[in-house]
Design an enzyme around this catalytic site. Structure first.
Site, PDB file in Angstrom:
ATOM      1  N   GLU A   1       3.714 -24.352  68.221  1.00  0.00           N
ATOM      2  CA  GLU A   1       4.068 -25.483  69.084  1.00  0.00           C
ATOM      3  C   GLU A   1       5.368 -25.297  69.874  1.00  0.00           C
ATOM      4  O   GLU A   1       6.355 -26.009  69.631  1.00  0.00           O
ATOM      5  CB  GLU A   1       4.139 -26.774  68.254  1.00  0.00           C
ATOM      6  CG  GLU A   1       2.806 -27.160  67.668  1.00  0.00           C
ATOM      7  CD  GLU A   1       2.848 -28.459  66.862  1.00  0.00           C
ATOM      8  OE1 GLU A   1       3.949 -28.973  66.605  1.00  0.00           O
ATOM      9  OE2 GLU A   1       1.775 -28.961  66.500  1.00  0.00           O
TER      10      GLU A   1
ATOM     11  N   GLU B   1      -4.121 -26.863  63.300  1.00  0.00           N
ATOM     12  CA  GLU B   1      -3.670 -28.098  62.646  1.00  0.00           C
ATOM     13  C   GLU B   1      -4.504 -29.265  63.141  1.00  0.00           C
ATOM     14  O   GLU B   1      -4.792 -29.361  64.331  1.00  0.00           O
ATOM     15  CB  GLU B   1      -2.206 -28.436  62.985  1.00  0.00           C
ATOM     16  CG  GLU B   1      -1.175 -27.537  62.384  1.00  0.00           C
ATOM     17  CD  GLU B   1       0.256 -27.968  62.731  1.00  0.00           C
ATOM     18  OE1 GLU B   1       0.470 -29.152  63.065  1.00  0.00           O
ATOM     19  OE2 GLU B   1       1.136 -27.100  62.667  1.00  0.00           O
TER      20      GLU B   1
HETATM   21  O1  IFM Z   1       4.339 -31.726  60.611  1.00  0.00           O
HETATM   22  C1  IFM Z   1       4.053 -31.316  61.894  1.00  0.00           C
HETATM   23  C2  IFM Z   1       3.955 -29.805  61.963  1.00  0.00           C
HETATM   24  O2  IFM Z   1       5.115 -29.186  61.514  1.00  0.00           O
HETATM   25  C3  IFM Z   1       3.711 -29.359  63.384  1.00  0.00           C
HETATM   26  N1  IFM Z   1       2.600 -30.069  63.974  1.00  0.00           N
HETATM   27  C4  IFM Z   1       2.546 -31.493  63.832  1.00  0.00           C
HETATM   28  C5  IFM Z   1       2.747 -31.892  62.385  1.00  0.00           C
HETATM   29  C6  IFM Z   1       2.698 -33.426  62.250  1.00  0.00           C
HETATM   30  O3  IFM Z   1       3.681 -34.015  63.015  1.00  0.00           O
END
Ligand code: IFM
Length: 473
Positions: free
Chosen positions: A162, A354
């Site tokens: 990210e 994710e």
């Molecule tokens: O916890 C975070 C993660 O570290 C990165 N992506 C989003 C998740 C939720 O906010």
């Protein structure tokens, strides 16, 4: 059906779960420092202990095994391996990951290793961090060390997680570590170095690999999706998905076009105008390296309809639309349109690195942790992902965020994302109802997931009874 060999996984990151912040020679990272700044993190929490995964690693891997995970995505802490970010290796830190990888393989779980999940070593930050033109080399050198040690056993590698967030919140808005509010030109430069670090790291991984590896990255996606299945709305949403619409970081293509296509998008260059630093064309040769999969983190989405000229117009979710405890709209269709638009544009297999939700979970009187919203969320999102696979998107895996409740950055421990509940006072872990449910899904290889088009209370657009969304287009 999900494709053969589909990776059913769950994810975490080092600072969010490991704890042991001052153990076995680990150096400080930007997050250790940021957590000490009053007012920056909810209730002044930090990752000093977190889930204490560093000390409970074997127990944790056994829980993953019980769940039947086929793959586990974790990140390595740069400052645990290289306390100052460069220079002397901290053997104890490095061997933690050695042992973790062995434990996972022993449990029949594929390790998916992310090299950077936001925890820049503090000494490197003091030398400018991502603003320093040396930063791509620092990162590639660290990646080379990890690859040399682990590539005989770790096949899947992810470079950066990210960039939109660690640059956007960390360098532009100042709400994440290192807490900077840089002018546009400077955060663009920091982001450019992060992209160069990605490319340099792909090269380093390939150069040091002890066997053929799979390399990808994990940006988040801003999912803009159509308000209806009309071709006009679909094209308007696709156009918006691939646009830089403002002078912030919240878009897909400013980050992904250089990595996948070798240049910044023209609309982004126009938006940022004179603030765009003078990048060298050779930078893009470095940034655009062949990668094997497009990892993407998807949680939510916004819908768009076409106006009379085909331009995207935002159609806000109505009051009462389901939201998570983070107030993020629940939008299962994001796991259809996000993968589809990315696959159409960049032609790489997609891995959902994710997906999940923060939920109000607590231990019930009988000692269980019921979380029906998470089960419903996952059933619908996975139904949309399955629909995307049916409609021709090459989808290789899905990682639930997160395996455990953990340190949610500026939100501290207030938000719970885990499949496994963590009692932060005692460290006790309790699989939530969703963990039991996910276990069944994995055991059935996803055959109990209903494709979105067949869900009675299905996501909008992907209508009930339709065998394929193609029929509706
Ligand atoms: O916890 C975070 C993660 O570290 C990165 N992506 C989003 C998740 C939720 O906010």
């Amino acid at each position: 059906m999900f494709p053969e060999g589909f990776k059913w996984g769950a994810a975490s990151s080092a600072y969010q779960i490991e704890g042991a912040a001052r153990t076995d020679g680990r150096g400080e990272s930007v997050w250790d420092a940021f957590c000490q700044v009053p007012g920056k993190v909810h209730r002044g929490s930090n990752g000093d202990v977190a889930c204490d995964h560093y000390h409970r690693m074997y127990e944790d891997v056994q829980m993953m095994k019980w769940m039947g995970l086929k793959a586990y995505r974790f990140s390595t802490s740069w400052s645990r391996v290289l306390p100052s970010g460069t220079g002397t290796i901290n053997e104890k830190g490095l061997s933690f990951y050695d042992v973790l990888v062995d434990a996972l393989l022993e449990a029949g779980i594929e390790p998916w290793l992310t090299l950077y999940h936001w925890d820049m070593p503090l000494d490197l930050q003091n030398r400018g961090g991502w603003m320093n033109p040396e930063s791509p080399k620092w990162f590639a050198d660290y990646a080379a060390i990890m690859t040399e040690r682990l590539s005989d056993r770790v096949k899947h590698w992810i470079t950066i997680n990210e960039p939109q967030i660690f640059i956007g919140l960390g360098h532009r808005e100042g709400t994440h570590a290192p807490g900077l509010k840089l002018p546009t030109r400077d955060w663009l430069l920091a982001g450019h170095h992060a992209l160069m670090a990605h490319g340099a790291t792909v090269q380093a991984i390939r150069a040091k690999a002890k066997r053929p590896l799979q390399v990808g990255w994990a940006p988040c996606a801003r999912v803009d999706l159509p308000a209806s299945m009309s071709p006009a709305d679909i094209e308007a949403a696709r156009q918006r998905f691939a646009s830089v619409t403002s002078t912030d970081c919240w878009n897909n293509t400013w980050w992904a076009d250089p990595v996948m296509l070798g240049h910044y998008p023209a609309d982004g260059l126009a938006h940022f105008g004179a603030d765009v630093p003078a990048f060298k064309s050779s930078d893009f040769d470095l940034i655009k390296q062949p990668i094997d999969f497009y990892g993407v983190n998807i949680y939510s989405g916004e819908r768009y309809a076409a106006d009379a000229l085909g331009r995207p117009v935002h159609v806000p979710w109505p009051d009462g639309h389901p939201v998570t405890t983070f107030r993020w709209p629940v939008v299962p269709e994001s796991l259809y349109w996000g993968p589809k638009f990315l696959h159409d544009r960049y032609k790489l297999p997609i891995v959902i690195t994710e997906n999940g939700l923060s939920n109000a979970d607590w231990v019930a009187a009988d000692g269980t942790v019921p979380d029906p919203q998470r089960i419903d969320f996952k059933a619908k999102y996975l139904g949309c992902l399955l629909q995307a696979a049916r409609d021709g998107v090459a989808v290789q895996g899905y990682f639930h965020w997160s395996i455990f409740d953990n340190f949610e950055w500026a939100e501290g421990y207030e938000k719970r994302f885990g499949l496994i509940f963590v009692d932060y006072r005692t460290g006790q872990r309790i699989p939530k109802a969703s963990a039991h449910w996910y276990r069944d899904v994995i055991a059935a290889k996803g055959k109990n997931i209903i494709p979105a088009a067949q869900l009675t209370h299905g996501p909008i657009g992907l209508k009930s009874g339709a065998a394929s969304t193609k029929e509706l287009v």
